[in-house]
Motif scaffolding. Structure first.
Motif, mmCIF file in Angstrom:
data_model
loop_
_atom_site.group_PDB
_atom_site.id
_atom_site.type_symbol
_atom_site.label_atom_id
_atom_site.label_comp_id
_atom_site.label_asym_id
_atom_site.label_seq_id
_atom_site.Cartn_x
_atom_site.Cartn_y
_atom_site.Cartn_z
ATOM 1 N N ASP A 243 0.844 -1.192 0.000
ATOM 2 C CA ASP A 243 0.000 0.000 0.000
ATOM 3 C C ASP A 243 0.883 1.249 0.000
ATOM 4 O O ASP A 243 1.628 1.503 0.956
ATOM 5 C CB ASP A 243 -0.900 -0.026 1.236
ATOM 6 N N ALA A 244 0.803 2.031 -1.068
ATOM 7 C CA ALA A 244 1.686 3.191 -1.218
ATOM 8 C C ALA A 244 1.284 4.353 -0.324
ATOM 9 O O ALA A 244 2.098 5.249 -0.075
ATOM 10 C CB ALA A 244 1.703 3.646 -2.678
ATOM 11 N N LYS A 245 0.051 4.370 0.180
ATOM 12 C CA LYS A 245 -0.403 5.494 0.987
ATOM 13 C C LYS A 245 0.175 5.453 2.394
ATOM 14 O O LYS A 245 0.603 6.480 2.933
ATOM 15 C CB LYS A 245 -1.934 5.504 1.053
ATOM 16 N N SER A 246 0.205 4.283 3.002
ATOM 17 C CA SER A 246 0.626 4.183 4.402
ATOM 18 C C SER A 246 1.991 3.543 4.582
ATOM 19 O O SER A 246 2.529 3.556 5.689
ATOM 20 C CB SER A 246 -0.408 3.372 5.192
ATOM 21 N N LEU A 247 2.565 2.979 3.509
ATOM 22 C CA LEU A 247 3.827 2.253 3.632
ATOM 23 C C LEU A 247 4.822 2.715 2.574
ATOM 24 O O LEU A 247 4.435 3.042 1.447
ATOM 25 C CB LEU A 247 3.600 0.743 3.483
ATOM 26 N N VAL A 248 6.086 2.714 2.956
ATOM 27 C CA VAL A 248 7.188 2.927 2.013
ATOM 28 C C VAL A 248 7.943 1.612 1.926
ATOM 29 O O VAL A 248 8.323 1.044 2.953
ATOM 30 C CB VAL A 248 8.120 4.058 2.479
ATOM 31 N N ALA A 249 8.141 1.110 0.715
ATOM 32 C CA ALA A 249 8.723 -0.224 0.553
ATOM 33 C C ALA A 249 9.908 -0.181 -0.401
ATOM 34 O O ALA A 249 9.935 0.593 -1.360
ATOM 35 C CB ALA A 249 7.678 -1.205 0.034
ATOM 36 N N ARG A 279 16.580 -16.434 -0.448
ATOM 37 C CA ARG A 279 15.719 -15.585 0.363
ATOM 38 C C ARG A 279 15.812 -14.155 -0.141
ATOM 39 O O ARG A 279 16.828 -13.495 0.036
ATOM 40 C CB ARG A 279 16.107 -15.661 1.838
ATOM 41 N N ASN A 280 14.761 -13.706 -0.790
ATOM 42 C CA ASN A 280 14.681 -12.305 -1.176
ATOM 43 C C ASN A 280 14.054 -11.515 -0.033
ATOM 44 O O ASN A 280 13.611 -12.081 0.954
ATOM 45 C CB ASN A 280 13.867 -12.167 -2.461
ATOM 46 N N TRP A 281 13.994 -10.193 -0.185
ATOM 47 C CA TRP A 281 13.521 -9.388 0.932
ATOM 48 C C TRP A 281 12.683 -8.214 0.447
ATOM 49 O O TRP A 281 12.827 -7.731 -0.675
ATOM 50 C CB TRP A 281 14.690 -8.862 1.768
ATOM 51 N N VAL A 282 11.792 -7.796 1.330
ATOM 52 C CA VAL A 282 11.015 -6.569 1.157
ATOM 53 C C VAL A 282 11.101 -5.815 2.474
ATOM 54 O O VAL A 282 10.785 -6.372 3.527
ATOM 55 C CB VAL A 282 9.542 -6.854 0.811
ATOM 56 N N GLN A 283 11.549 -4.568 2.423
ATOM 57 C CA GLN A 283 11.642 -3.754 3.636
ATOM 58 C C GLN A 283 10.495 -2.755 3.658
ATOM 59 O O GLN A 283 10.285 -2.005 2.707
ATOM 60 C CB GLN A 283 12.976 -3.022 3.708
ATOM 61 N N ILE A 284 9.740 -2.770 4.764
ATOM 62 C CA ILE A 284 8.557 -1.934 4.916
ATOM 63 C C ILE A 284 8.845 -0.863 5.963
ATOM 64 O O ILE A 284 9.301 -1.169 7.067
ATOM 65 C CB ILE A 284 7.340 -2.770 5.356
ATOM 66 N N THR A 285 8.567 0.389 5.620
ATOM 67 C CA THR A 285 8.700 1.510 6.546
ATOM 68 C C THR A 285 7.387 2.265 6.578
ATOM 69 O O THR A 285 6.760 2.481 5.534
ATOM 70 C CB THR A 285 9.828 2.456 6.105
ATOM 71 N N LEU A 286 6.956 2.659 7.768
ATOM 72 C CA LEU A 286 5.738 3.447 7.877
ATOM 73 C C LEU A 286 5.941 4.802 7.226
ATOM 74 O O LEU A 286 7.005 5.410 7.338
ATOM 75 C CB LEU A 286 5.346 3.628 9.342
ATOM 76 N N SER A 287 4.903 5.279 6.551
ATOM 77 C CA SER A 287 4.985 6.596 5.925
ATOM 78 C C SER A 287 5.167 7.665 6.986
ATOM 79 O O SER A 287 4.854 7.466 8.163
ATOM 80 C CB SER A 287 3.719 6.873 5.115
ATOM 81 N N GLY A 288 5.657 8.852 6.553
ATOM 82 C CA GLY A 288 6.026 9.913 7.484
ATOM 83 C C GLY A 288 4.880 10.381 8.354
ATOM 84 O O GLY A 288 3.739 10.507 7.922
ATOM 85 N N THR A 289 5.169 10.627 9.626
ATOM 86 C CA THR A 289 4.222 11.216 10.569
ATOM 87 C C THR A 289 4.890 12.429 11.189
ATOM 88 O O THR A 289 5.991 12.831 10.806
ATOM 89 C CB THR A 289 3.861 10.212 11.677
ATOM 90 N N SER A 290 4.245 13.021 12.185
ATOM 91 C CA SER A 290 4.826 14.191 12.835
ATOM 92 C C SER A 290 6.156 13.859 13.480
ATOM 93 O O SER A 290 7.077 14.658 13.501
ATOM 94 C CB SER A 290 3.857 14.735 13.879
#
Length: 402
Positions: A243-249, A279-290
């Motif tokens: 999900d591009a709105k809430s996650l940065v991948a 083993r491949n990988w996907v790194q998930i980061t939460l989108s920016g907040t305050s």
């Protein structure tokens, strides 16, 4: 595209309506032994269904060895065999699948002396593969919800039973720390078991392609989560949607851009023919907040401060030097004597190098490298003596420093 529709279903985690298969299929054939019909003999139709459940329908050959089964369910989810036990041995047809309103004619079962292998001898692992694997990741209530759609193909002609020494047929790894496994579709839940390492299929897998769907959750204890995508079977294609709105991948798979699905946008990554066991990988980061914005402001402030310090310190040192405010302590007599001794040794070393080179005892390249090293050290010593107000009273030293 088909996988886009699946991704849309995954987004809302709504189980698709069960599509009832048509019951318009028919199988016809004959049983004979060396051209002679096996008349009025009991036979069995064996059906493997979408949940890998097994259904058996008895029948009987007619006076000419013929048989027919009708009103059969059609589609890729159903695989049929026709079998007969004759003189203590089992004989069967090849695997059969039916389209809507299709009739499989001229199915021939030859009764011989050797018999036919049992229906579950265990196909080789190379016959089991995953043509397409879809992973969809969204953020819900501070946790990652992950839905996986795995197409598993048995390209053999008999059900796959797995390796004899294992208590399961197939293993599908799941990320470490997953929980809340739910919404299992495609294989009956009683034929699936799970542990911290993943899912295990315990029922023989019939020939054909089977779609397994399941959902689980992953905690986001930190703001970054890395998913290791492990595979136990040969896989031709993996599509990952986040999900591009809430996650940065980010991922080591190829990034194919953003994919709009209705009012949502996904980041799309794809891997093709990854190595089994890799083993491949996907790194998930939460989108920016305050919080992240504040961290960015602090980071930029530190960068600016460091840059300003880098400019200010040299200017300040120059000002101190010009103003005569250098407060470094003057070197003592012992230090000056040590520098003078080092200077004499370096001059002697240079003279010895010159003599060795003139006598042909040194290669030109080695001579130049060693002489240059001595000159650099000599220049450093001369600068220290100059700061200590010691005259360069040696003519050879002045010459060497030119």
């Amino acid at each position: 595209m088909p996988h886009m529709l699946l991704a849309l279903l995954c987004l809302f985690f709504i189980a698709p309506d069960v599509v009832r298969s048509a019951t318009s299929g028919r199988i016809e054939g004959v049983v004979h032994q060396e051209g002679k019909a096996i008349a009025n003999h009991r036979i069995m139709l064996i059906r493997f269904g979408p949940g890998q459940e097994v259904n058996r329908t008895p029948g009987e050959t007619d006076a000419e060895g013929g048989f027919a089964f009708e009103g059969l369910e059609t589609g890729d989810d159903f695989t049929y065999f026709v079998g007969i036990r004759y003189e203590g041995k089992l004989f069967r047809s090849e695997s059969l699948q039916l389209s809507d309103n299709e009739t499989k004619q001229d199915v021939v079962i030859k009764v011989g002396s050797a018999g036919t292998p049992a229906l579950v001898p265990g196909a080789q692992l190379a016959q089991i593969n995953i043509p397409h694997h879809i992973i969809v990741i969204v953020l819900r209530e501070g946790r990652l919800d992950v839905r996986e759609i795995v197409n598993i193909q048995n390209s053999g002609s008999v059900p796959y039973q797995g390796e004899a020494q294992r208590k399961y047929v197939l293993h599908l790894p799941l990320p470490k720390g997953y929980d809340n496994l739910r919404d299992i579709q495609g294989i009956a839940p009683e034929h699936i078991r799970s542990d911290p390492f993943g899912l295990y299929l315990t029922q023989p897998l019939a020939p054909g392609t089977h779609r397994l769907v399941y959902t689980y959750a992953l905690p986001m204890d930190d703001r970054v989560r890395t998913l290791l995508l492990r595979r136990s079977l040969p896989t031709r294609m993996i599509d990952v949607f986040t999900d591009a709105k809430s996650l940065v991948a980010t991922s080591d798979f190829q990034f194919l851009g953003e994919v709009p699905i209705q009012s949502h946008t996904f980041l799309h990554f794809r891997g093709t023919n990854p190595e089994p066991g890799a083993r491949n990988w996907v790194q998930i980061t939460l989108s920016g907040t305050s919080t992240s914005s504040a961290l960015q402001v602090v980071s930029y402030a530190l960068i600016v401060a460091i840059a300003l310090m880098g400019l200010a310190i040299p200017l300040y040192n120059q000002w101190r030097h010009r103003a005569g405010l250098n407060t470094d302590p003057a070197p003592g007599t012992e230090q000056i004597q040590a520098w003078q001794s080092e200077r004499s040794q370096l001059l002697l070393a240079i003279a010895q190098l010159d003599n060795a080179q003139a006598a042909g005892a040194l290669d030109d390249i080695v001579y130049r490298q060693r002489r240059q090293s001595c000159k650099q050290q000599l220049r450093r010593v001369a600068e220290e003596l100059h700061r200590a107000n010691q005259p360069l009273d040696t003519p050879s030293l002045v010459q060497e420093l030119r």
